[in-house]
Motif scaffolding. Structure first.
Motif, PDB file in Angstrom:
ATOM      1  N   SER A  35     -15.694  20.401   3.350  1.00  0.00           N
ATOM      2  CA  SER A  35     -17.058  19.946   3.609  1.00  0.00           C
ATOM      3  C   SER A  35     -17.189  18.430   3.461  1.00  0.00           C
ATOM      4  O   SER A  35     -18.261  17.883   3.652  1.00  0.00           O
ATOM      5  N   SER A  36     -16.090  17.749   3.091  1.00  0.00           N
ATOM      6  CA  SER A  36     -16.195  16.295   2.901  1.00  0.00           C
ATOM      7  C   SER A  36     -15.149  15.556   3.727  1.00  0.00           C
ATOM      8  O   SER A  36     -14.177  16.137   4.204  1.00  0.00           O
ATOM      9  N   ILE A  37     -15.384  14.253   3.862  1.00  0.00           N
ATOM     10  CA  ILE A  37     -14.470  13.407   4.628  1.00  0.00           C
ATOM     11  C   ILE A  37     -14.402  12.062   3.894  1.00  0.00           C
ATOM     12  O   ILE A  37     -15.407  11.598   3.353  1.00  0.00           O
ATOM     13  N   THR A  38     -13.211  11.453   3.846  1.00  0.00           N
ATOM     14  CA  THR A  38     -13.099  10.127   3.238  1.00  0.00           C
ATOM     15  C   THR A  38     -13.080   9.091   4.347  1.00  0.00           C
ATOM     16  O   THR A  38     -12.223   9.143   5.229  1.00  0.00           O
ATOM     17  N   ILE A  39     -14.041   8.186   4.306  1.00  0.00           N
ATOM     18  CA  ILE A  39     -14.014   7.075   5.255  1.00  0.00           C
ATOM     19  C   ILE A  39     -13.782   5.789   4.473  1.00  0.00           C
ATOM     20  O   ILE A  39     -13.890   5.770   3.241  1.00  0.00           O
ATOM     21  N   GLN A  81     -14.597   5.843   0.575  1.00  0.00           N
ATOM     22  CA  GLN A  81     -15.904   6.456   0.323  1.00  0.00           C
ATOM     23  C   GLN A  81     -15.872   7.904   0.788  1.00  0.00           C
ATOM     24  O   GLN A  81     -15.681   8.182   1.971  1.00  0.00           O
ATOM     25  N   LYS A  82     -16.021   8.801  -0.182  1.00  0.00           N
ATOM     26  CA  LYS A  82     -16.023  10.226   0.163  1.00  0.00           C
ATOM     27  C   LYS A  82     -17.442  10.617   0.568  1.00  0.00           C
ATOM     28  O   LYS A  82     -18.406  10.321  -0.162  1.00  0.00           O
ATOM     29  N   LEU A  83     -17.570  11.265   1.710  1.00  0.00           N
ATOM     30  CA  LEU A  83     -18.891  11.654   2.196  1.00  0.00           C
ATOM     31  C   LEU A  83     -18.950  13.155   2.400  1.00  0.00           C
ATOM     32  O   LEU A  83     -17.968  13.767   2.834  1.00  0.00           O
ATOM     33  N   ASP A  84     -20.091  13.729   2.085  1.00  0.00           N
ATOM     34  CA  ASP A  84     -20.329  15.093   2.548  1.00  0.00           C
ATOM     35  C   ASP A  84     -20.497  15.016   4.050  1.00  0.00           C
ATOM     36  O   ASP A  84     -21.004  14.019   4.578  1.00  0.00           O
ATOM     37  N   TRP A  85     -20.089  16.060   4.695  1.00  0.00           N
ATOM     38  CA  TRP A  85     -20.095  16.029   6.152  1.00  0.00           C
ATOM     39  C   TRP A  85     -21.489  15.708   6.707  1.00  0.00           C
ATOM     40  O   TRP A  85     -21.615  14.986   7.691  1.00  0.00           O
ATOM     41  N   GLN A  86     -22.532  16.196   6.007  1.00  0.00           N
ATOM     42  CA  GLN A  86     -23.885  15.951   6.536  1.00  0.00           C
ATOM     43  C   GLN A  86     -24.314  14.480   6.404  1.00  0.00           C
ATOM     44  O   GLN A  86     -25.281  14.056   7.028  1.00  0.00           O
ATOM     45  N   ILE A 112       0.839  -1.211   0.000  1.00  0.00           N
ATOM     46  CA  ILE A 112       0.000   0.000   0.000  1.00  0.00           C
ATOM     47  C   ILE A 112       0.874   1.262   0.000  1.00  0.00           C
ATOM     48  O   ILE A 112       0.637   2.207  -0.756  1.00  0.00           O
ATOM     49  N   VAL A 113       1.927   1.241   0.840  1.00  0.00           N
ATOM     50  CA  VAL A 113       2.810   2.416   0.925  1.00  0.00           C
ATOM     51  C   VAL A 113       3.561   2.621  -0.404  1.00  0.00           C
ATOM     52  O   VAL A 113       3.776   3.756  -0.839  1.00  0.00           O
ATOM     53  N   GLU A 114       3.927   1.524  -1.045  1.00  0.00           N
ATOM     54  CA  GLU A 114       4.596   1.653  -2.357  1.00  0.00           C
ATOM     55  C   GLU A 114       3.693   2.376  -3.367  1.00  0.00           C
ATOM     56  O   GLU A 114       4.159   3.148  -4.191  1.00  0.00           O
ATOM     57  N   GLU A 115       2.417   2.098  -3.284  1.00  0.00           N
ATOM     58  CA  GLU A 115       1.451   2.726  -4.212  1.00  0.00           C
ATOM     59  C   GLU A 115       1.199   4.183  -3.878  1.00  0.00           C
ATOM     60  O   GLU A 115       0.926   4.994  -4.759  1.00  0.00           O
ATOM     61  N   ASP A 116       1.243   4.504  -2.596  1.00  0.00           N
ATOM     62  CA  ASP A 116       0.773   5.819  -2.156  1.00  0.00           C
ATOM     63  C   ASP A 116       1.551   6.258  -0.919  1.00  0.00           C
ATOM     64  O   ASP A 116       1.001   6.352   0.182  1.00  0.00           O
ATOM     65  N   GLU A 117       2.846   6.556  -1.129  1.00  0.00           N
ATOM     66  CA  GLU A 117       3.708   6.885   0.018  1.00  0.00           C
ATOM     67  C   GLU A 117       3.157   8.066   0.821  1.00  0.00           C
ATOM     68  O   GLU A 117       3.253   8.093   2.043  1.00  0.00           O
ATOM     69  N   PHE A 118       2.604   9.053   0.124  1.00  0.00           N
ATOM     70  CA  PHE A 118       2.258  10.311   0.804  1.00  0.00           C
ATOM     71  C   PHE A 118       0.778  10.421   1.184  1.00  0.00           C
ATOM     72  O   PHE A 118       0.270  11.504   1.449  1.00  0.00           O
ATOM     73  N   ASP A 119       0.077   9.282   1.202  1.00  0.00           N
ATOM     74  CA  ASP A 119      -1.250   9.215   1.820  1.00  0.00           C
ATOM     75  C   ASP A 119      -2.275  10.143   1.156  1.00  0.00           C
ATOM     76  O   ASP A 119      -2.986  10.878   1.828  1.00  0.00           O
ATOM     77  N   THR A 120      -2.299  10.087  -0.168  1.00  0.00           N
ATOM     78  CA  THR A 120      -3.283  10.919  -0.867  1.00  0.00           C
ATOM     79  C   THR A 120      -4.401  10.080  -1.479  1.00  0.00           C
ATOM     80  O   THR A 120      -5.324  10.620  -2.097  1.00  0.00           O
ATOM     81  N   GLY A 121      -4.304   8.753  -1.360  1.00  0.00           N
ATOM     82  CA  GLY A 121      -5.325   7.900  -1.982  1.00  0.00           C
ATOM     83  C   GLY A 121      -5.404   6.558  -1.278  1.00  0.00           C
ATOM     84  O   GLY A 121      -5.898   6.450  -0.154  1.00  0.00           O
ATOM     85  N   LEU A 122      -4.804   5.530  -1.937  1.00  0.00           N
ATOM     86  CA  LEU A 122      -4.928   4.150  -1.447  1.00  0.00           C
ATOM     87  C   LEU A 122      -4.540   3.977   0.016  1.00  0.00           C
ATOM     88  O   LEU A 122      -5.146   3.186   0.748  1.00  0.00           O
ATOM     89  N   ARG A 123      -3.509   4.711   0.461  1.00  0.00           N
ATOM     90  CA  ARG A 123      -3.027   4.531   1.844  1.00  0.00           C
ATOM     91  C   ARG A 123      -4.121   4.817   2.870  1.00  0.00           C
ATOM     92  O   ARG A 123      -4.077   4.315   3.991  1.00  0.00           O
ATOM     93  N   MET A 124      -5.110   5.628   2.448  1.00  0.00           N
ATOM     94  CA  MET A 124      -6.219   5.921   3.366  1.00  0.00           C
ATOM     95  C   MET A 124      -6.974   4.660   3.770  1.00  0.00           C
ATOM     96  O   MET A 124      -7.676   4.649   4.776  1.00  0.00           O
ATOM     97  N   LEU A 125      -6.838   3.576   2.966  1.00  0.00           N
ATOM     98  CA  LEU A 125      -7.469   2.292   3.340  1.00  0.00           C
ATOM     99  C   LEU A 125      -7.077   1.870   4.750  1.00  0.00           C
ATOM    100  O   LEU A 125      -7.855   1.231   5.460  1.00  0.00           O
ATOM    101  N   LEU A 126      -5.830   2.234   5.119  1.00  0.00           N
ATOM    102  CA  LEU A 126      -5.328   1.841   6.443  1.00  0.00           C
ATOM    103  C   LEU A 126      -6.110   2.511   7.563  1.00  0.00           C
ATOM    104  O   LEU A 126      -5.959   2.165   8.727  1.00  0.00           O
TER     105      LEU A 126
END
Ligand code: GLY
Length: 354
Positions: A326-330, A342-347, A229-243
């Motif tokens: 206004s959004s959060i990725t969970i 999954q990107k969610l609007d805060w509401q 996962i880190v090899e794919e996305d060292e700087f935590d802008t996408g796939l690493r968020m899976l963690l």
């Protein structure tokens, strides 16, 4: 011995995993960093009395002069004041840019020591020797180093990769049951997001003795998942968020109790179960997934709920640094072994929180 290569180009390194590895670390460090003359061992008041002398002897036998920098154990040490004290001690010991810093401890020591290495003389080599299960399978791999600010956890830090990670799984034998299970929550997380077979394996162990008898392969599987996962996305802008599966709610639980009610892994356990129960009810997750998570968490005495009003956790979550405008990725599970962003609007968040 298991060896996992983390392929990050110029910042590539190996993770070595073996029961009884600690006395060999000195020779490995000397071979990896032949110009190093001095080594600083950054550790804490819990771990240093158990293992620092052994690590120091191994480094000295390999020709390195060693200084020990021991901080007070606990998250309250992970701050700018202690960081500055560590940096001053490195300077007093006369470490130069070709020398090496080793972190010997759990997540706090690894994060703070790594940040000290990243900032001392604009960066010296560092090597992680993680001693908790949480650090062995998560925080020692991937180069996130940081300290906390009054405004929140890990708010001052860097991406700074170690030169190597040396994991001696024998060191887990002095871990309390609570902290063995704390780390196991992260192993269960890897199973949930990427590896249903790992999940089943952990769920299938009869007890802690069987878990510990198989811990090398569990640690290796988790480190390999994290490395890819880190090899794919060292700087935590996408796939690493899976963690971060289970972490948004988990952090809120930890924070709500002032970091003294639930451990990190316990917060993650609550987050994984509560969110999956919701997403299953919403038809987003394969039916039966939450029950399987519940069963494995109960087996290892990990909590399922925090006993706090959801609206209180929501207001704590609103301050989470991962909230982006206004959004959060969970992270949610489609099925066991299949996490998705999954990107969610805060509401929308209260709907997912239950
Ligand atoms: N512990 C999460 C990460 O390294 O991204």
């Amino acid at each position: 011995m298991e060896k996992i290569h983390v392929d990050l180009g110029a910042h590539a390194y190996d993770i070595e995993i073996e029961a009884g590895l600690l006395p060999t670390v000195g020779g490995k460090v000397a071979a990896l960093l032949p110009k190093a003359r001095k080594a600083a061992i950054v550790s804490d008041t819990n771990v240093a009395p158990l293992y620092a002398a052994q690590l120091q002897a191994s480094l000295e036998a390999a020709g390195l002069a060693v200084v020990q920098v021991v901080i007070e154990a606990g998250e309250q040490s992970k701050n700018m004041t202690v960081l500055s004290q560590v940096l001053e001690q490195l300077a007093t010991a006369g470490l130069t840019r070709t020398d090496v810093l080793l972190t010997l401890g759990g997540g706090v020591v690894g994060d703070l020591g790594g940040f000290a290495a990243a900032s001392y003389m604009r960066g010296i080599a560092f090597v992680q020797v993680p001693t908790s299960l949480l650090a062995q399978i998560d925080s020692s791999v991937g180069g996130k180093v940081a300290v906390d600010l009054a405004a929140g956890k890990n708010l001052a830090g860097a991406f700074y990769q170690p030169k190597a990670v040396f994991i001696d799984t024998n060191l887990l034998r002095t871990l309390s049951t609570r902290f063995l299970h704390d780390g196991l929550a992260e192993a269960i997380k890897y199973g949930c997001i990427k590896d249903a077979a790992l999940f089943d394996k952990i769920a299938g162990f009869a007890d802690d003795a069987e878990l510990l008898a198989n811990i090398d392969s569990v640690v290796a599987t988790c480190c390999a998942i994290k490395a890819r996962i880190v090899e794919e996305d060292e700087f935590d802008t996408g796939l690493r968020m899976l963690l971060n599966f289970g972490h948004t709610l988990g952090h809120a639980v930890e924070q709500h109790f002032g970091y003294s009610g639930f451990t990190h892994g316990e917060g993650v356990a609550i987050g994984m179960y509560q969110l999956t129960a919701r997403t299953e009810a919403m038809g987003l997750t394969t039916v039966g997934t939450a029950a399987r998570i519940k069963a494995v968490l109960e087996k290892y005495n990990l909590p399922l709920a925090a006993g706090v009003e959801k609206k209180e956790l929501l207001s704590t979550m609103a301050r989470d640094k991962k909230k982006n405008g206004s959004s959060i990725t969970i992270i949610i599970l489609k099925a066991l072994g299949e996490g998705v962003l999954q990107k969610l609007d805060w509401q929308q968040v209260p709907e997912y929180l239950g």
